[in-house]
Design a protein around this motif. Structure first.
Motif, PDB file in Angstrom:
ATOM      1  N   LEU A  74     -50.807  57.855  43.249  1.00 39.66           N
ATOM      2  CA  LEU A  74     -50.886  58.648  44.476  1.00 39.66           C
ATOM      3  C   LEU A  74     -49.945  58.098  45.545  1.00 39.66           C
ATOM      4  CD1 LEU A  74     -54.754  59.243  44.849  1.00 39.66           C
ATOM      5  CD2 LEU A  74     -53.027  60.894  44.127  1.00 39.66           C
ATOM      6  N   TYR A  92     -46.356  59.208  44.831  1.00 36.24           N
ATOM      7  CA  TYR A  92     -46.161  60.640  45.082  1.00 36.24           C
ATOM      8  C   TYR A  92     -46.100  60.930  46.584  1.00 36.24           C
ATOM      9  CZ  TYR A  92     -47.258  65.588  45.560  1.00 36.24           C
ATOM     10  OH  TYR A  92     -47.238  66.906  45.931  1.00 36.24           O
ATOM     11  N   PHE A  93     -47.089  60.449  47.327  1.00 35.21           N
ATOM     12  CA  PHE A  93     -47.153  60.785  48.749  1.00 35.21           C
ATOM     13  C   PHE A  93     -46.105  60.035  49.573  1.00 35.21           C
ATOM     14  CE2 PHE A  93     -51.597  62.162  47.735  1.00 35.21           C
ATOM     15  CZ  PHE A  93     -51.417  63.492  48.105  1.00 35.21           C
ATOM     16  N   SER A  94     -45.668  58.877  49.125  1.00 31.29           N
ATOM     17  CA  SER A  94     -44.585  58.178  49.824  1.00 31.29           C
ATOM     18  C   SER A  94     -43.283  58.955  49.731  1.00 31.29           C
ATOM     19  CB  SER A  94     -44.397  56.770  49.237  1.00 31.29           C
ATOM     20  OG  SER A  94     -45.511  55.955  49.507  1.00 31.29           O
ATOM     21  N   LYS A 141     -43.122  62.166  49.257  1.00 33.64           N
ATOM     22  CA  LYS A 141     -43.327  63.379  50.048  1.00 33.64           C
ATOM     23  C   LYS A 141     -43.131  63.087  51.534  1.00 33.64           C
ATOM     24  CE  LYS A 141     -46.596  67.173  50.777  1.00 33.64           C
ATOM     25  NZ  LYS A 141     -47.916  67.746  50.415  1.00 33.64           N
ATOM     26  N   LEU A 142     -43.658  61.942  52.013  1.00 39.62           N
ATOM     27  CA  LEU A 142     -43.478  61.551  53.411  1.00 39.62           C
ATOM     28  C   LEU A 142     -42.000  61.329  53.725  1.00 39.62           C
ATOM     29  CD1 LEU A 142     -44.694  60.727  56.159  1.00 39.62           C
ATOM     30  CD2 LEU A 142     -44.932  58.400  55.251  1.00 39.62           C
ATOM     31  N   LEU A 200     -58.134  63.160  52.915  1.00 37.81           N
ATOM     32  CA  LEU A 200     -56.746  62.880  53.260  1.00 37.81           C
ATOM     33  C   LEU A 200     -56.542  61.383  53.496  1.00 37.81           C
ATOM     34  CD1 LEU A 200     -54.235  64.712  53.711  1.00 37.81           C
ATOM     35  CD2 LEU A 200     -54.710  64.585  56.155  1.00 37.81           C
ATOM     36  N   LYS A 253     -54.481  59.924  50.442  1.00 36.86           N
ATOM     37  CA  LYS A 253     -53.081  59.980  50.850  1.00 36.86           C
ATOM     38  C   LYS A 253     -52.683  58.766  51.695  1.00 36.86           C
ATOM     39  CE  LYS A 253     -49.570  62.803  53.150  1.00 36.86           C
ATOM     40  NZ  LYS A 253     -49.242  64.115  53.769  1.00 36.86           N
ATOM     41  N   ILE A 310     -50.511  55.345  50.496  1.00 35.70           N
ATOM     42  CA  ILE A 310     -49.212  55.085  51.119  1.00 35.70           C
ATOM     43  C   ILE A 310     -49.202  53.692  51.738  1.00 35.70           C
ATOM     44  CG2 ILE A 310     -47.691  55.733  53.031  1.00 35.70           C
ATOM     45  CD1 ILE A 310     -48.428  58.633  52.544  1.00 35.70           C
ATOM     46  N   ASP A 331     -48.994  66.441  58.905  1.00 34.52           N
ATOM     47  CA  ASP A 331     -50.446  66.317  58.959  1.00 34.52           C
ATOM     48  C   ASP A 331     -51.021  66.327  60.372  1.00 34.52           C
ATOM     49  OD1 ASP A 331     -51.045  65.801  56.025  1.00 34.52           O
ATOM     50  OD2 ASP A 331     -49.587  64.224  56.432  1.00 34.52           O
TER      51      ASP A 331
END
Length: 645
Positions: free
Chosen positions: A84, A87-89, A91-92, A191, A195, A199, A421
């Motif tokens: 996770l 993926y979210f890093s 995306k950020l 979240l 998420k 991160i 967010d």
């Protein structure tokens, strides 16, 4: 047999099975197999994974007290969270390159989603197209703006501020203003866990703890708060309140579940320390604020003989007055360890400077908020207990909103905002006193300037002035980097000079460095007219000046230990003139007289934090000492504890 030894043995068993399967595949004809080809492939893949995972677990640094089944679950949980995080890093990273576009998209999705709520209908969200319309039609808000809607939710109504009903009402500490009730949705909790935490962990490993092991434990110095139930299906309590399954406590923390549910702060801290001390491979100590870290080490300094004896005997001292069933549950997790007790005793007898690294050699950082008013505690911790170990604050979080994640290494205190967010607006600090000032968007702020933060989030806060003043330190791609400065009200302002707490703290520390044996523990301050009204002094007795209240480590009950209090006060005043041109100008024009410095007895601020926590029905781990006093009760508390010359 230790858990890791069991898993190592299991790894060799899987390796044997894998080699046997490969041998059969190599030597047998395709027609000779009674298992389908696809099933044999799955079996081989599973054996490969189990072999690699088991052998990997067996060589990683791990807590010696963790059983094999928990080690395996820790490893799998870490693989999931790491995935996770990756993926979210990424995306950020993409979102920060298109900051304003992401901001607009987030706002439009939010307004569309919440347009069917009571609040959305009242404010006509469906007619707001774009951030410009939103800022024109929706006013800047404070908490009082939402109180009628909160009453509706408490009355059992749904779809009021958010779709459905909240999961929780988060309670602010109320120590820097009136206590507030903030809607917290299930979406925000998910979240945060799925998420923001991944991160943060990824950044932690890449920039701060390259040797981090998911199989080592963290000591979370936590005091549980029993939730209230103001209406069916909704709990109420501080954001720091945990309600996790026992398994998750065991995967993450050194303290067993029974210790994580203790509601008495002194009992809980003692138990956390006991289980932390028995583990020489402890990886980190985590608190919400650096002040709680300092409180934890002070308790360690005071209670170490009792703690060492408990490690030696494998028990919890009767002096802690734990509930009998809780005591039995905790002692089942303990075993007598005379060797570890002797090691600890030898180190404690040497003194407490850099004690952290000496008793936990694997520890490379501590975790807790150390910015803003908490910087004083980072300084005293380094002087007294932790040496050069960094204190890391991974996330810029509040009851109202999660604002950012740490950027860079352990010594950085700036945070990357989340463009997708939260919708951010910024009020230039010079306009904070206005009721409805113009705001700037994320792309319009200037590096090096201070702003009050305004947020619109998924939990029913719209253009909300949360009261934090931040400094924009720069940009990450096209997204602002924020550094916490102070609360909007935490400034001394008698003639328009607006002196923030950070300048007061810097002046105090600069002056105190001239006295090598003294160190600043904490401070607060007030304007002379506030002190005058509280104590009943006359105008003739009290000129216009700042009043600083400070606790110094090394001043043990008598001011005689300090050569000259007036000289120290003068040094602080001169340092303040150097650091603030506005204050210096007021002094030059005799608008302000030299400041008054009041020293208080040892442990005064620790007791004050207990007072604040009792008033907020919370824990000291949540409270923040107000840096500008305006409450008569608080002023009297300090005046009753001042040192006499």
């Amino acid at each position: 047999m230790r858990g890791q030894d069991v898993i190592r043995l299991l790894g060799f068993v899987f390796l044997g099975v894998l080699l046997s399967l490969l041998y059969q595949e190599w030597t047998s004809n395709a027609d000779g197999h009674w298992l389908p080809y696809w099933f044999r492939g799955i079996l081989l893949v599973c054996c490969v994974f189990c072999t690699i995972a088991s052998l990997h677990i067996s060589i990683m640094p791990a807590c010696r007290y963790t059983p094999a089944n928990i080690l395996i679950l820790q490893y799998l949980f870490d693989c999931f969270m790491s995935g996770l995080g990756i993926y979210f890093s990424h995306k950020l990273e993409r979102q920060t390159k298109m900051c304003q576009k992401e901001q607009e998209q987030f706002l439009q999705k939010l307004l569309k989603k919440q347009s069917s709520t009571t609040y959305g209908k009242d404010k006509k969200f469906s007619s707001m197209k774009g951030s410009d319309k939103f800022r024109q039609q929706h006013p800047l808000t404070f908490h009082c703006h939402y109180e009628p809607y909160l009453k509706q939710i408490l009355g059992g109504e749904e779809n009021v501020l958010i779709e459905g009903k909240p999961l929780r009402f988060g309670l602010t500490s109320g120590t820097t203003g009136q206590r507030k009730m903030i809607v917290t949705s299930k979406s925000r909790i998910l979240l945060f866990i799925l998420k923001f935490v991944p991160i943060g962990q990824r950044i932690l490993r890449k920039s701060i703890l390259p040797s981090f092991s998911p199989l080592l434990k963290t000591c979370y110095v936590y005091t549980h708060t029993q939730p209230n139930y103001p209406c069916p299906g909704i709990t109420m309590g501080p954001t720091t309140m945990l309600n996790l399954p026992d398994l998750l406590y065991r995967l993450q923390y050194s303290t067993p579940p029974a210790g994580m549910r203790l509601t008495n702060e002194k009992q809980a801290t003692y138990v956390h320390l006991l289980f932390a001390l028995r583990d020489p491979d402890l990886q980190a100590i985590f608190t919400i604020f650096a002040a709680s870290l300092y409180n934890t080490f002070k308790i360690l300094e005071e209670e170490w003989p009792c703690l060492v004896n408990d490690v030696r005997e494998g028990c919890v001292s009767d002096s802690i007055n734990l509930d009998h069933e809780v005591k039995i549950s905790l002692e089942k997790e303990l075993h007598p360890d005379p060797k570890r007790a002797n090691e600890l005793e030898a180190e404690f007898k040497k003194g407490f400077y850099d004690i952290t690294r000496r008793i936990w050699p694997r520890m490379s950082s501590l975790w807790g908020v150390s910015s803003g008013s908490m910087t004083v505690y980072e300084d005293i911790l380094k002087v007294k207990f932790i040496g050069d170990l960094p204190i890391v604050s991974m996330i810029y979080n509040s009851t109202e909103c999660l604002l950012g994640v740490l950027h860079g290494g352990a010594k950085r205190t700036e945070y990357i905002t989340f463009p997708g967010d939260v919708f951010y607006e910024f009020i230039p600090v010079e306009n904070c006193s206005q009721e409805q000032p113009d705001t700037l968007l994320a792309e319009e702020v200037m590096s090096g300037s201070y702003y009050e933060v305004v947020i619109t989030n998924i939990d029913g806060l719209y253009r909300y002035r949360m009261g934090d003043v931040v400094k924009v330190t720069g940009f990450y791609n096209n997204t602002p980097l924020l550094e916490y400065g102070h609360r909007v009200g935490d400034v001394l302002d008698m003639h328009g000079e607006r002196t923030p707490e950070i300048i007061i703290k810097a002046a105090l520390q600069e002056a105190i460095t001239k006295y090598a044996t003294f160190h600043l523990v904490d401070f607060t301050c007030m304007e002379s007219d506030v002190l005058r009204k509280c104590t009943g002094g006359s105008d003739e007795e009290m000129s216009n000046h700042y009043t600083l209240i400070a606790e110094l480590d090394g001043v043990d009950g008598q001011i005689e230990n300090l050569d000259n209090l007036e000289k120290l006060a003068l040094d602080v005043d001169l340092a303040l003139c150097d650091l603030s041109s506005a204050y210096s100008d007021c002094r030059d024009r005799d608008l302000l007289q030299p400041l008054l410095l009041i020293l208080v007895k040892p442990d005064t601020f620790r007791k004050f934090r207990y007072l604040l926590s009792s008033k907020s029905n919370g824990s000291t781990m949540q409270v923040k000492v107000p840096k500008v006093l305006r409450n008569d009760e608080f002023i009297q508390f300090f005046m009753q504890r001042k040192l006499e010359e």
